[in-house]
Scaffold this motif. Structure first.
Motif, mmCIF file in Angstrom:
data_model
loop_
_atom_site.group_PDB
_atom_site.id
_atom_site.type_symbol
_atom_site.label_atom_id
_atom_site.label_comp_id
_atom_site.label_asym_id
_atom_site.label_seq_id
_atom_site.Cartn_x
_atom_site.Cartn_y
_atom_site.Cartn_z
ATOM 1 N N LYS A 114 0.833 -1.207 0.000
ATOM 2 C CA LYS A 114 0.000 0.000 0.000
ATOM 3 C C LYS A 114 0.869 1.259 0.000
ATOM 4 C CE LYS A 114 -3.716 2.089 2.729
ATOM 5 N NZ LYS A 114 -4.574 1.903 3.924
ATOM 6 N N LYS B 291 -3.586 -8.613 3.334
ATOM 7 C CA LYS B 291 -4.841 -8.408 2.603
ATOM 8 C C LYS B 291 -5.068 -6.913 2.337
ATOM 9 C CE LYS B 291 -8.608 -10.433 0.999
ATOM 10 N NZ LYS B 291 -8.939 -9.258 0.186
ATOM 11 N N GLU B 292 -4.687 -6.081 3.296
ATOM 12 C CA GLU B 292 -4.856 -4.628 3.131
ATOM 13 C C GLU B 292 -3.988 -4.103 1.979
ATOM 14 O OE1 GLU B 292 -3.892 -2.375 6.639
ATOM 15 O OE2 GLU B 292 -4.307 -0.464 5.640
ATOM 16 N N ASP C 188 -5.627 -5.219 -1.270
ATOM 17 C CA ASP C 188 -6.803 -4.382 -1.555
ATOM 18 C C ASP C 188 -6.392 -3.011 -2.090
ATOM 19 O OD1 ASP C 188 -8.439 -6.417 -0.743
ATOM 20 O OD2 ASP C 188 -8.813 -5.605 1.265
ATOM 21 N N SER C 189 -5.282 -2.474 -1.560
ATOM 22 C CA SER C 189 -4.859 -1.129 -1.995
ATOM 23 C C SER C 189 -4.396 -1.142 -3.456
ATOM 24 C CB SER C 189 -3.746 -0.594 -1.090
ATOM 25 O OG SER C 189 -2.520 -1.233 -1.392
ATOM 26 N N TRP D 290 -5.727 -3.043 -5.788
ATOM 27 C CA TRP D 290 -6.967 -3.048 -6.585
ATOM 28 C C TRP D 290 -7.637 -1.686 -6.589
ATOM 29 C CZ3 TRP D 290 -8.390 -6.690 -9.962
ATOM 30 C CH2 TRP D 290 -7.823 -7.975 -9.839
ATOM 31 N N THR D 291 -7.667 -1.011 -5.422
ATOM 32 C CA THR D 291 -8.375 0.280 -5.388
ATOM 33 C C THR D 291 -7.565 1.376 -6.079
ATOM 34 O OG1 THR D 291 -7.533 0.601 -3.157
ATOM 35 C CG2 THR D 291 -9.803 -0.108 -3.339
ATOM 36 N N ARG E 170 -13.995 -7.245 -11.654
ATOM 37 C CA ARG E 170 -12.965 -6.611 -10.818
ATOM 38 C C ARG E 170 -12.018 -5.740 -11.644
ATOM 39 N NH1 ARG E 170 -9.765 -10.366 -6.860
ATOM 40 N NH2 ARG E 170 -9.811 -8.493 -5.577
#
Ligand SMILES: [Zn+2]
Length: 355
Positions: A158, A210-211, A214-215, A217-218, A265
């Motif tokens: 991230k 996981k964080e 996710d970052s 993908w976002t 996605r």
């Protein structure tokens, strides 16, 4: 059936010269074609590493004999070769700099050794940095100071994607790539990859939280390229007491991305921009004429190592159900892959910097 352009993978460890028991120019480029990849950019940390004129010839001679898809070879930055590398730049994909891991002829023990490479290497081609976390921040500072393009290999965190976003907003010439295993796997998946052999989960950069996943993908709009970092090691090596880090990835890249498109996605436009268009632009690669990939977007199947062309004999995605299968690959008008079989001979692949 949908027709896509041939994919370009900017990060492949071919293992030849020197470690052909893991992979060579034949098996790596066969795996590429089976995965819908028609051009690979080969990393220089072979044995010996590719870091001067004679070692570059060594890699290019092997590639000329054996490659089945098109290719370009990176040169590697060492402590003593900053003066000679600019003369090889027009023959190379770019300059790879290992800023974190230090080994052999490509070790760069301190930042004074980075300076002449940032100073001398032609600005037409990017410096590709293996640089994680705070080292990446240092690499981006160098890009700003020397006002030249850098491409950050395999981002996974991230903090990395957020810093690259900010650097881009400030006009710093930085681009980046992300690997499928950092998009589709997190540290939580290590037990299921390992099957009791922890070495199978080893990869650099490590699988993240996981964080972090996710970052990525976002912040997909910050990511310029998809790259496999195809890094084959045999199962015997992975299961040994001293397991080398790395995953194979050439044959799973496109099916994983197509599955993400199917699930909403990722957009197909994202896939094409990051697997073809941006990569071509960043590395100044020519368009491959009369080259395409026919994909059955509705075919569902299970990923199995036994169906792969890579010599390493395993995949971290074993048993994954994916949707979207490569049926046929045409490279410069020739059918290169069809229904599970390679259709072009060794040596068909071209060095695209030689045209
Ligand atoms: Zn790599």
């Amino acid at each position: 059936m949908i027709r896509l352009p041939g994919l370009i993978d900017p990060h492949v460890h071919v293992r030849e010269p020197g470690q052909t028991h893991k992979e060579d120019w034949d098996t790596a480029t066969s795996a590429a074609l089976a995965g819908g990849v028609t051009m690979i950019l080969a990393m220089p940390n072979t044995k010996p590493p590719i870091f001067d004129s004679s070692t570059l010839d060594l890699a290019l001679d092997a590639a000329k004999q054996k490659a089945r898809c098109d290719y370009v070879q990176f040169v590697g930055a060492g402590p003593d070769n900053a003066d000679i590398l600019p003369s090889l730049a027009s023959k190379a994909a770019g300059l790879k700099m290992y800023l974190d891991s230090t080994f052999g002829e490509l070790r760069l023990d301190d930042m004074t050794l980075w300076m002449p490479h940032f100073q001398n290497y032609p600005k037409d081609y990017p410096l590709v940095l293996h640089s994680e976390s705070r080292t990446m921040a240092a690499g981006i500072l160098f890009a700003a100071i020397y006002d030249r393009p850098v491409h950050i290999a395999h981002i996974s965190l991230k903090e990395e994607v957020l810093l690259i976003k900010t650097a881009k907003e400030r006009g710093i010439k930085v681009t980046c790539e992300v690997c499928p295993h950092h998009l589709f796997l997190s540290e939580d998946d290590i037990p299921s990859i390992s099957h009791g052999h922890p070495g199978r989960g080893e990869v650099r950069p490590r699988l993240a939280t996981k964080e972090d996943v996710d970052s990525l993908w976002t912040n997909m709009d910050v990511i310029d390229c998809f790259a496999t970092d195809h890094a084959p090691h045999t199962l015997e090596e992975k299961d040994s007491d001293n397991p080398p880090p790395g995953f194979p990835g050439l044959e799973t890249l496109l099916p994983l991305l197509l599955t993400a498109v199917d699930r909403g996605r990722l957009t197909m436009d994202d896939l094409l921009q990051k697997a073809v268009v941006n990569t071509r632009k960043i590395f100044k690669l020519p368009e491959q004429a009369e080259t395409w990939v026919d994909v059955d977007e509705n075919a569902e199947y299970e990923i199995k190592a036994e169906n792969q062309f890579t010599r390493c004999g395993w995949t971290p995605f074993e048993g994954w159900k994916v949707k979207g299968k490569v049926r046929k690959v045409v490279l410069r008008r020739q059918t290169a892959f069809e229904d599970g079989k390679i259709r072009v001979e060794q040596g068909y692949g071209q060095n695209i910097r030689e045209q």
